[in-house]
Design a protein around this motif. Structure first.
Motif, mmCIF file in Angstrom:
data_model
loop_
_atom_site.group_PDB
_atom_site.id
_atom_site.type_symbol
_atom_site.label_atom_id
_atom_site.label_comp_id
_atom_site.label_asym_id
_atom_site.label_seq_id
_atom_site.Cartn_x
_atom_site.Cartn_y
_atom_site.Cartn_z
ATOM 1 N N GLY A 272 0.967 -1.428 0.040
ATOM 2 C CA GLY A 272 -0.134 0.011 0.054
ATOM 3 C C GLY A 272 0.679 1.785 0.230
ATOM 4 O O GLY A 272 1.325 1.331 1.200
ATOM 5 N N SER A 275 1.381 2.877 3.601
ATOM 6 C CA SER A 275 1.593 1.578 4.383
ATOM 7 C C SER A 275 2.994 1.687 5.305
ATOM 8 O O SER A 275 3.739 2.607 4.483
ATOM 9 C CB SER A 275 1.390 0.283 3.583
ATOM 10 N N ASN A 332 -3.917 3.796 3.922
ATOM 11 C CA ASN A 332 -4.851 3.046 2.971
ATOM 12 C C ASN A 332 -6.399 3.134 3.669
ATOM 13 O O ASN A 332 -6.868 2.392 4.419
ATOM 14 C CB ASN A 332 -4.380 1.490 2.700
ATOM 15 N N ASN A 417 -2.860 3.879 -6.110
ATOM 16 C CA ASN A 417 -2.350 4.702 -5.211
ATOM 17 C C ASN A 417 -1.862 5.730 -5.403
ATOM 18 O O ASN A 417 -2.012 6.242 -6.685
ATOM 19 C CB ASN A 417 0.008 3.525 -4.978
ATOM 20 N N GLY A 430 -3.513 4.501 -0.585
ATOM 21 C CA GLY A 430 -3.840 3.144 -0.753
ATOM 22 C C GLY A 430 -5.160 3.788 -0.954
ATOM 23 O O GLY A 430 -5.785 4.401 0.302
ATOM 24 N N TYR A 432 -8.483 0.768 -1.687
ATOM 25 C CA TYR A 432 -8.462 -0.185 -2.007
ATOM 26 C C TYR A 432 -10.200 -0.845 -1.573
ATOM 27 O O TYR A 432 -10.558 -0.346 -1.165
ATOM 28 C CB TYR A 432 -7.531 -1.590 -1.224
#
Lengths: 446, 456
Positions: A272, A275, A332, A417, A430, A432
Motif C-alpha cells: 500500500g 503502508s 490506506n 496508489n 492506498g 482499495y
C-alpha cells in the motif's frame, strides 16, 4: 497483510540521535517529541524513449514538537544543528551527540532503460514515464519514553501517454507501486503500463457523451474507495472532525448511512502506498474502522488531536517530512467487498450508468458536504449495454445525499496508489475497494 | 518597526559553499528564492498586531558531471548542508540525463528590482483611519469592515551558473486584505489587493467588491437565467488562473478572434512575481501567451516546450521556467498574467447585472484528459452597484479557448492575485451563449451518444 520493515545500522543511528536530543532537552518542556529523518527520493523521467530529467530529494533533519506552558510549538532543523533546537528550547546540550547517519542507500534501484517505455503498438505517440524510488528512514523518541526507528523503501512507476487528433491532445495515465525490500525486484511490465495509459488516452479521443446528466454511477474498484476517502475519510480526520461542522454533525447523527458499507483505514496493506510499520509519531500501525453498521467510527488521530478531542489514539500521524508536524491523515482506505455481481451493477434499463474508472482530483467542503471531483477513465453504459467513453467528467453534489443513495456493493476488489494533499502536505495513500453503485449522481462530460 | 531587507548575500554564500565541494569535473547551477512578509493586522476596535516572517531561501541545484545532469532539491538549504547535498548528487548522478544543450540560453547577470524604497507600513500603523474609511465607503452602509491586514511582501531570487554569471532580482509590494460582513453573524467575505505600493490600490473598489462578495455568500434568492454575466476582479483572476494553467498543458489548437490578449509580463511592476529572470536564469519579458487572434504562443524552458498554435516552438528558452519540487524539474509556467483591456469597459455601478464573486474549478487542469474545464460560479444580483440577493450557483463548462472567446469586455487590471503565479484581476463580462457544445446551464439531462472523433 503485512508491511515490510527494513532494519539497517543507520536506522539505529537515527534512533540514537532522536533519543539523545530528547535526553538533552528533556527539562526544557513539559513534553518533547523528536522526529529524526534521513530520506532520499530519486526520480528518473523519460520522454519518447529518451531520458529527460533526474531528480534527487534529500530530506534530512530533526523536527521537534514541544509543549511548554500549555502551548505547542514546532521547530525543524537540518542535521548537525541540534544546538539550534537547544537554543529554541532554552537549554544547552551537555554532551556531544551521536553522529548523523550517512545518506540513504539507493543501490537497489536501477532505472529502466528509456527505450523500455516505447510503445510496441501505437509507437508514434510520446510516452512520458517516471520512476520514483524512495528510501525513507525515520526515528521518533519522546519524553514519555516512546521510541521507534524504522525504514521503508517504495518504488512507484507512472506513465502518461499523449495522443493527438486534429491538433488536440488527449492524455491517459497508469501507475504501479511496490513497497518493501523486494520492491526493486518485483515483477512488472512496462508495456502493460504503456498500453493501459494509451488505451485511456484513446478512449478520451473517442469520447462521445457530452453535457450534464443525472444517472446511476458505478465507481470501479479503487475509484469507489477514492470517492469514500473524500466523502468520509477527510471528515473523520480528527482535526477536521473537531470542527463539528453541519456536515460532520449530520454524519454523526444520520440514520440513513448504508449499513452494508464497511470502511477501514489500514496501514498494514501489502504494497500500500500508505503502508508503514509505525506512524510518524512512532505509534504502531493498526487498522481503524471508519464506518460499519450504518455508523461512522471514531476519528483518525495523531497524538495531539487524540488528547485534545479525547479520542482513541490511532496510527495516523503522518507528515511529508521532518519540516512539518505530523497531522491526522489516512493511510490506506479499504472498503470490504460485497456480494453483488459487478456486471449487474452496470445495468440500468432507464437512463444508463456512468462507470468511473479513476477519481482524478477535486474537493469537498467539509462545512456543508458539497463536493466536486474530476473523474478519469469514464464510460457511459447505455440502457442496452453499449460502453461509450466519456472524457473529463465532473461529479458534483452533496456528500450526505450521495451516501444515502448507495445501492450496491460488488464482489470484486482492486487497489490503486495516489497522492493526497492537506494543509500543503502531499503524502501517498492506498485506495482499495470493490465496485460501488449509487442510485443517482449529477455529472457532466466534455 | 522591523524592516524587510535583501539577504541575497546568504544565498550567494550557499552557492560558494556548493562550489567549494565540487571536484574538477563537476559544476552546478543554482536557483534560490524566498518570500518574507511584514504583516500589520488592525481589528475593528483599532487593535494592532505586527508579525514578521523572514522566509528561508529554497530552490534547486543542477548538478552536472561528465555530461550528465540531475536536479537536487534544495529546500531551506544552508551553507552547512552543501556537502551532504553534493554527496547525495554524486550517489545518483549515474542515473542523470544527458546534459541539455544551453547554447541558445542567455543567462541574466546583474541586479534588478521592481521599485525603490520600502513600503511605509508605519504610516498605516500610526493612522489606519483613511484606509478603513475608504474600505467602508466602498462597502456601503449595510456592511461593516471587521478587520484589515496590510502586508509588505518581499520576494527575492538569485541564480548562479557555477563561477559564471550571477543574478539577483527583488520584488517588493504591498497587499491590503480586509474582512467585511453585514452583521456579526452574517457571512463574511475576505479579499485582498496587491500592488507595488499602497497608493496604487483602490481601497474603495475593494470595499465594494467585499460587500458584493459577502452578499453572494448568503442564501440564494433566485436562479440566473440570462446570458450576459459579469466577473468582479477577484473572480476574474480565479478564472484566468485556471485558463492559463490549462493552456500550458493543453495548448489552444483552433484560434478564434478575441477582444483581448493574455499577456505574461515577467517584470510587471505591480505583479506579485515581478522578476528579471526565471528559475533557469533566462531573462523574462512581456509576451502574449494568447494573441488577439486567439493564437497561443509557445513557451520553452531548457528541457521542455509548450508548443503554440500550429505546433510553433521557440528556438531558445523564453523565461518561463518555474521550479516546483514535486514536478521534479523546471516546468513551463508563468509569472504575472493579465488580460489586455478590450470591448466597452464593464460598468457594474449602473443598471442590473449578475456578477460572479467566486469561481471554483471542478477538477485539476493537469489531470484532465482533454482541455475541458468546468467551473462553479457564485454570483450576486446587483442593481445600481448595490447587492440585491444571491443567485444559486451556476456551473459552466468549455475549453480555455471557448471562455476567452466568450469574453465581451475586459476592464483595466485592478490587482494581481498571489498563487503559483500571479494573475491580474480585471472586471469582465462574458456571453454564456457563446460557450460551446451545449454545456451551458439547463442543457440536456439525458446522455446522448454521437459519433466521436477518430484517431488520426
Amino acid at each position: 497483510m503485512s508491511t515490510a520493515t527494513i532494519a539497517t545500522p543507520d536506522v539505529a543511528q537515527l534512533g540514537e540521535v532522536a533519543a539523545w536530543v530528547v535526553r538533552e532537552m528533556s527539562g526544557a518542556a513539559d513534553y518533547l517529541q523528536i522526529f529524526a529523518e534521513s530520506t532520499l527520493a530519486v526520480s528518473v523521467e523519460s520522454m519518447a524513449g529518451a531520458a529527460t530529467a533526474t531528480f534527487a530529494d534529500l530530506r534530512e533533519g530533526l523536527g521537534c514538537l514541544a509543549l511548554r506552558d500549555g502551548r505547542w510549538r514546532y521547530l525543524a532543523v537540518p542535521p548537525g544543528q541540534a544546538d539550534r533546537l537547544a537554543d529554541w528550547a532554552g537549554t544547552r546540550p551537555t554532551n556531544i551527540g551521536p553522529t548523523w547517519s550517512s545518506c540513504p542507500d539507493t543501490a537497489a534501484f536501477k532505472p529502466s532503460d528509456p527505450a523500455t517505455w516505447q510503445a510496441e503498438e501505437n509507437g508514434s505517440d510520446p510516452i512520458r514515464a517516471l520512476e520514483i524510488f524512495t528510501h525513507r528512514r525515520y526515528a521518533v523518541a519522546d519524553t514519555d519514553g516512546n521510541a521507534y526507528a524504522g525504514a521503508t523503501q517504495t518504488l512507484r512507476r507512472c506513465v502518461e501517454a499523449d495522443v493527438e487528433v486534429s491538433g488536440r491532445r488527449y492524455s491517459g495515465r497508469s501507475r504501479w507501486l511496490r513497497q518493501g525490500p523486494t520492491a526493486t525486484g518485483a515483477q512488472w511490465s512496462a508495456q502493460e503500463l504503456v498500453q493501459t495509459a494509451l488505451r485511456h488516452a484513446l478512449d478520451s479521443c473517442a469520447a462521445a457523451v457530452h453535457g450534464k446528466h443525472r444517472t446511476p454511477v458505478v465507481f470501479g474498484p479503487s475509484a469507489a474507495a477514492g470517492f469514500l476517502h473524500e466523502l468520509l475519510g477527510h471528515a473523520l480526520e480528527a482535526d477536521n472532525f473537531q470542527l463539528d461542522s453541519p456536515y460532520i454533525r449530520a454524519l454523526r447523527q444520520s440514520r440513513a448511512l448504508p449499513t452494508a458499507l464497511v470502511i477501514r483505514d489500514d496501514p498494514a496493506v501489502e504494497n500500500g502506498y500508505g503502508s508503514y510499520p509505525a506512524d510518524d509519531e512512532g505509534h504502531a500501525a493498526a487498522a481503524a474502522t471508519l464506518m460499519a453498521d450504518g455508523e461512522i467510527g471514531s476519528p483518525l488521530t495523531s497524538m495531539r488531536t487524540a488528547q485534545r478531542g479525547g479520542h482513541r489514539r490511532t496510527a495516523n500521524a503522518r507528515r511529508t517530512d521532518f519540516r512539518s508536524p505530523a497531522i491526522p491523515r489516512a493511510s490506506n482506505t479499504v472498503v470490504l467487498p460485497g456480494t453483488e455481481d459487478p456486471k449487474l451493477l452496470l445495468e440500468d434499463q432507464d437512463s444508463g450508468v456512468l462507470h468511473v474508472g479513476c477519481l482524478g482530483a477535486g474537493m469537498i467542503y467539509l462545512g456543508t458536504g458539497e463536493f466536486s471531483f474530476a473523474a478519469l477513465d469514464c464510460h457511459y453504459v447505455t440502457p442496452d449495454g453499449h460502453r461509450i467513453p466519456a472524457r473529463d467528467v465532473s461529479l458534483v453534489g452533496n456528500a450526505l445525499e450521495a451516501l444515502t443513495r448507495l445501492e450496491g456493493i460488488g464482489s470484486d476488489f482492486g487497489g490503486d496508489n495516489v497522492t493526497c494533499g492537506k494543509q500543503g502536505q502531499l503524502i501517498g495513500i492506498g485506495l482499495y475497494s470493490p465496485s460501488i453503485r449509487y442510485a443517482a449522481l449529477d455529472w457532466s462530460a466534455a | 518597526m522591523r524592516q524587510l531587507e535583501s539577504r541575497c548575500e546568504e544565498a550567494f554564500a550557499i552557492v560558494d559553499a556548493l562550489e567549494g565541494c565540487l571536484r574538477s569535473d563537476e559544476r552546478v547551477f543554482a536557483h534560490f528564492a524566498r518570500t518574507s512578509r511584514r504583516r500589520l493586522r488592525i481589528d475593528s476596535a483599532g487593535g494592532k498586531q505586527l508579525a514578521v516572517q523572514r522566509g528561508e531561501f529554497g530552490g534547486y541545484v543542477r548538478f552536472d558531471r561528465s555530461g550528465r545532469e540531475l536536479y537536487l532539491n534544495a529546500r531551506a538549504l544552508s551553507a552547512d548542508g552543501a556537502d551532504r547535498l553534493i554527496e547525495a548528487g554524486r550517489a545518483v548522478v549515474s542515473f542523470g540525463s544527458p546534459r541539455s544543450s544551453t547554447t541558445d540560453q542567455a543567462l541574466y547577470e546583474g541586479s534588478w528590482r521592481n521599485r525603490d524604497g520600502q513600503v511605509e507600513l508605519e504610516k498605516v500603523a500610526s493612522d489606519p483611519t483613511p484606509l478603513m474609511a475608504a474600505l467602508a465607503e466602498g462597502a456601503g452602509p449595510d456592511f461593516t469592515v471587521r478587520s484589515l491586514t496590510v502586508s509588505e511582501v518581499l520576494r527575492e531570487q538569485v541564480c548562479a551558473d557555477g563561477t559564471g554569471p550571477r543574478g539577483h532580482s527583488l520584488c517588493r509590494g504591498v497587499s491590503v486584505a480586509a474582512v467585511v460582513s453585514a452583521d456579526e453573524n452574517g457571512e463574511a467575505a475576505c479579499l485582498d489587493r496587491y500592488a507595488a505600493d499602497l497608493d496604487r490600490i483602490d481601497a474603495v473598489a475593494l470595499g465594494h467588491e467585499l460587500a458584493l462578495t459577502a452578499a453572494a455568500f448568503g442564501p440564494a434568492t433566485g436562479t440566473f437565467t440570462g446570458h450576459s454575466i459579469g466577473f468582479l476582479p477577484s473572480a476574474a483572476a480565479q478564472l484566468l488562473r485556471a485558463l492559463t494553467t490549462t493552456i500550458l498543458s493543453h495548448p489552444i489548437s483552433t484560434p478564434e478572434p478575441l477582444i483581448t490578449a493574455v499577456v505574461d509580463d515577467g517584470r510587471a511592476v505591480d505583479g506579485c512575481f515581478a522578476r528579471a529572470f526565471d528559475c533557469e536564469g533566462t531573462p523574462t519579458s512581456a509576451m502574449d501567451l494568447v494573441t488577439r487572434h486567439g493564437e497561443q504562443q509557445a513557451v520553452a524552458t531548457r528541457v521542455g516546450t509548450v508548443e503554440g498554435t500550429a505546433r510553433r516552438a521557440p528556438r531558445a528558452p523564453t523565461g518561463h521556467a518555474v521550479w516546483e519540487a514535486h514536478r521534479f524539474q523546471p516546468q513551463p509556467g508563468a509569472s504575472n498574467v493579465r488580460l489586455i483591456p478590450g470591448g466597452m469597459a464593464p460598468d457594474f455601478r449602473n443598471g442590473e447585472s449578475c456578477l460572479v464573486v467566486d469561481v471554483r474549478n471542478l477538477g485539476v487542469a493537469e489531470l484532465r484528459a482533454g482541455g475541458q474545464l468546468a467551473f462553479r460560479l457564485l454570483a450576486v444580483r446587483v442593481v445600481d452597484g448595490r447587492p440585491a440577493g444571491a443567485y444559486a450557483p451556476v456551473v459552466i463548462e468549455g475549453e480555455a479557448a471557448d471562455f476567452l472567446a466568450a469574453l465581451t469586455a475586459v476592464g483595466e487590471t485592478a490587482s494581481y492575485s498571489d498563487g503559483p503565479f500571479a494573475v491580474g484581476g480585471a472586471p469582465l463580462t462574458m456571453d454564456l451563449a457563446r460557450l460551446s457544445r451545449g454545456t451551458r446551464p439547463g442543457s440536456e439531462r439525458r446522455p446522448s451518444s454521437s459519433s466521436g472523433q477518430g484517431r488520426g
